[in-house]
Enzyme design. Structure first.
Site, PDB file in Angstrom:
ATOM      1  N   ASP A  40       0.838  -1.202   0.000  1.00  0.00           N
ATOM      2  CA  ASP A  40       0.000   0.000   0.000  1.00  0.00           C
ATOM      3  C   ASP A  40       0.877   1.258   0.000  1.00  0.00           C
ATOM      4  OD1 ASP A  40      -1.743   2.073   0.657  1.00  0.00           O
ATOM      5  OD2 ASP A  40      -2.340   1.237   2.600  1.00  0.00           O
ATOM      6  N   HIS A  90      -3.985   4.537   6.537  1.00  0.00           N
ATOM      7  CA  HIS A  90      -2.860   4.007   5.767  1.00  0.00           C
ATOM      8  C   HIS A  90      -1.532   4.373   6.431  1.00  0.00           C
ATOM      9  CE1 HIS A  90      -5.484   3.046   2.302  1.00  0.00           C
ATOM     10  NE2 HIS A  90      -6.143   4.123   2.695  1.00  0.00           N
TER      11      HIS A  90
END
Length: 557
Positions: free
Chosen positions: A197, A370
């Site tokens: 990610d 994130h």
């Protein structure tokens, strides 16, 4: 395209070079495993488009090879395309954790696909075998939704790790930290590639814990004098939990507005992910009977979506809730890139209503789901992959991730920056891009799937900018002379009552063009239409510097 059958192929059909529509294909010999089936929301140029999904052509061409769909977590950019995928693959087995498949099941019910769907619930440590060549092991990660997972994909060619959407939260709201032990074990298992990610690759340091948001929410509740309206992502169950806990602490009742928020709250409560004491939730019709300082309204609309509950409240268009002077509105989310204007407009309208609005990221009412740079380094140091493949990010984010990888000893040639449709083949532990498959965007407009393409979008853009002129004329089939018209109908070009002279001149231009063509014995429809469009278009541009769409309608009698 033809490929070496004994090599492992990784093919992104979405989710690289963009935020959204995540979908990855893993193929070995005659077996395929698909990871995620997301959507993304249209950009400003995609006029009238509701959502965007990946092009499934490659999967349709290889339908018999697909062994299953594995979903990492329940966000729209990972599950939003599942109903459209199942319209092509009705018997496709789907694997995911309980909340993830609870949200998928709700989508399938809306699309009337739930009866035929094969949903297989797994826990966050499960191992499943798909076909002869794939073993998938789940591991728990922290994200802005519960039940998020990463994947360990074991193949004859080696181990691939898919990080999922993740951050390393040391104090998560549900007490479940990332499975560090599993990640550390992978460091000794010769992982050939880590798909990681890259959303926050540009952000230094670490991402704050979701628990810190609860402290900021408490402070906002403490200072609020009247009603509190909290807008956030419906899927952020941990944040919903903290809002409910603050409401209980400050003796307020909670009501929920917005279809997606109502659905998620109901599913999360049923599955045990959202804990609400008895008597705290009240129906929206009850709030007018309660004092303002005893009410919390949980709402959709943190991204300024025009039809969301919060936007309609701000415009005074919501049937049940009106924003009142003295209300406190908390936007517990940051704008997704591209939504900044919509969010700013909503905030302005809320201030005009007399509300106090908490929206800046410095207020502490939002943290990202994130991982930032130091967490990305930790992930790579734990897993120790031979190759790093940046995913879930725009190109600049993926580029920054390759710089981070270099800092932890992974050289540039071992970072594979893919584009949508690229085929990365691994052989003897080494990966390289070897070709492409059919890929791109499929646009959903209403019930239409893929029936709107670039030409339709171009026409919509032209209509939105300069409007349309319809020229209606009736010609004699016998000699080509004008029997009726030309009549010009204008929409979105000029206001007819104030532009009568311009339209009269435009009429004359068309009439002169038709007369000239008749004199030159040019009577076929194609030539007539082309000449009318060219002459009228040239005249209008010279007079107005605009280029409306011109639609000639020629009838013969």
């Amino acid at each position: 395209m033809s490929r070496n059958q004994d090599k492992l192929s990784i093919i992104p059909l979405g989710g690289v070079g963009e935020i959204g529509k995540n979908m990855f294909v893993f193929q070995y010999k005659d077996e395929i495993v698909v990871v995620d089936a997301g959507l993304k929301f249209p950009d400003e140029e995609m006029l009238g488009i509701d959502i965007v999904i990946p092009d499934y052509t490659y999967l349709i061409e290889n339908k018999d090879k697909i062994k299953g769909l594995v979903i990492t977590h329940g966000h729209e950019d990972h599950i939003g395309g599942v109903p459209y995928l199942l319209k092509n693959f009705s018997s496709l087995p789907i694997y995911g954790t309980k909340l993830t498949l609870g949200l998928v099941g709700n989508k399938l019910k809306e699309h009337q696909l739930s009866e035929t769907a094969q949903l297989n619930v797994v826990n966050s440590t499960a191992k499943i075998e798909l076909g002869k060549h794939f073993e998938i092991e789940f591991f728990h990660v922290n994200h802005s939704i519960p039940d998020a997972t990463g994947l360990i994909i074991k193949t004859p060619e080696g181990i691939i790790v898919h990080s999922g959407d993740f951050k390393f939260d040391q104090t998560p709201v549900d007490g479940k930290v990332t499975n560090y032990q599993k990640l550390a074990e992978l460091g000794n298992q010769n992982v050939i590639a880590l798909l990681v990610d890259s959303t926050n690759a540009e952000r230094p340091g670490i991402t704050l814990s979701e628990r810190s948001v609860g402290i900021a929410i408490d402070e906002a509740f403490r200072s609020a004098q009247q009603r509190i309206i909290v807008a956030t992502f419906a899927s952020n169950v941990h944040r919903l939990q903290q809002v409910i806990e603050s409401a209980v602490k400050f003796e307020r009742k909670v009501t929920v507005v917005g279809r997606s928020m109502i659905n998620v709250v109901q599913i999360a409560m049923e599955l045990g992910y959202l804990h609400v004491p008895d008597g705290v939730l009240v129906d929206i019709d009850e709030i007018d009977k309660l004092p303002g300082d005893e009410i919390v309204i949980l709402s959709t609309g943190s991204q300024g979506e025009p039809m969301s509950a919060l936007s309609r409240m701000a415009r005074g268009a919501h049937r049940k809730v009106e924003v009142l002077p003295g209300d406190t509105v908390i936007l517990a989310a940051t704008p997704i890139p591209g939504n900044e204007k919509l969010v700013s407009k909503t905030i302005d309208l809320l201030f005009k209503c007399g509300a106090s609005v908490t929206y800046r990221s410095v207020s502490g009412v939002h943290v990202s789901g994130h991982g930032s740079q130091e967490e990305l380094k930790l992930m790579m140091n734990l897993v120790k992959p031979k190759h790093v493949i940046p995913i879930h990010g725009e190109y600049r984010m993926m580029r920054e991730l390759s710089n981070i990888a270099e800092q932890v000893g992974i050289t540039e040639e071992h970072v594979i920056k893919m584009e949508i449709g690229d085929v990365v083949e691994f052989s003897q532990g080494t990966g390289r891009i070897t070709g492409k498959v059919p890929s791109g965007n499929v646009l959903i407009d209403g019930l239409g799937i893929g029936d709107v393409g670039n030409i339709v979008l171009r026409d919509r853009k032209l209509l939105s900018q300069d409007g349309i002129l319809v020229v209606v004329v009736t010609l004699s089939k016998k000699d080509g002379s004008v029997l009726s018209g030309p009549d010009i109908v204008s929409r979105g070009f000029v206001y007819v009552r104030e532009s009568e002279k311009l339209l009269e001149e435009a009429n004359k231009v068309v009439a002169d063009t038709l007369s000239k063509m008749n004199a030159d014995k040019m009577s076929d429809w194609s030539s007539v239409k082309t000449n009318v469009k060219e002459s009228l278009g040239k005249f209008l541009f010279e007079r107005t510097r605009r280029k409306p769409m011109i639609l000639p309608i020629i009838m013969e009698v």
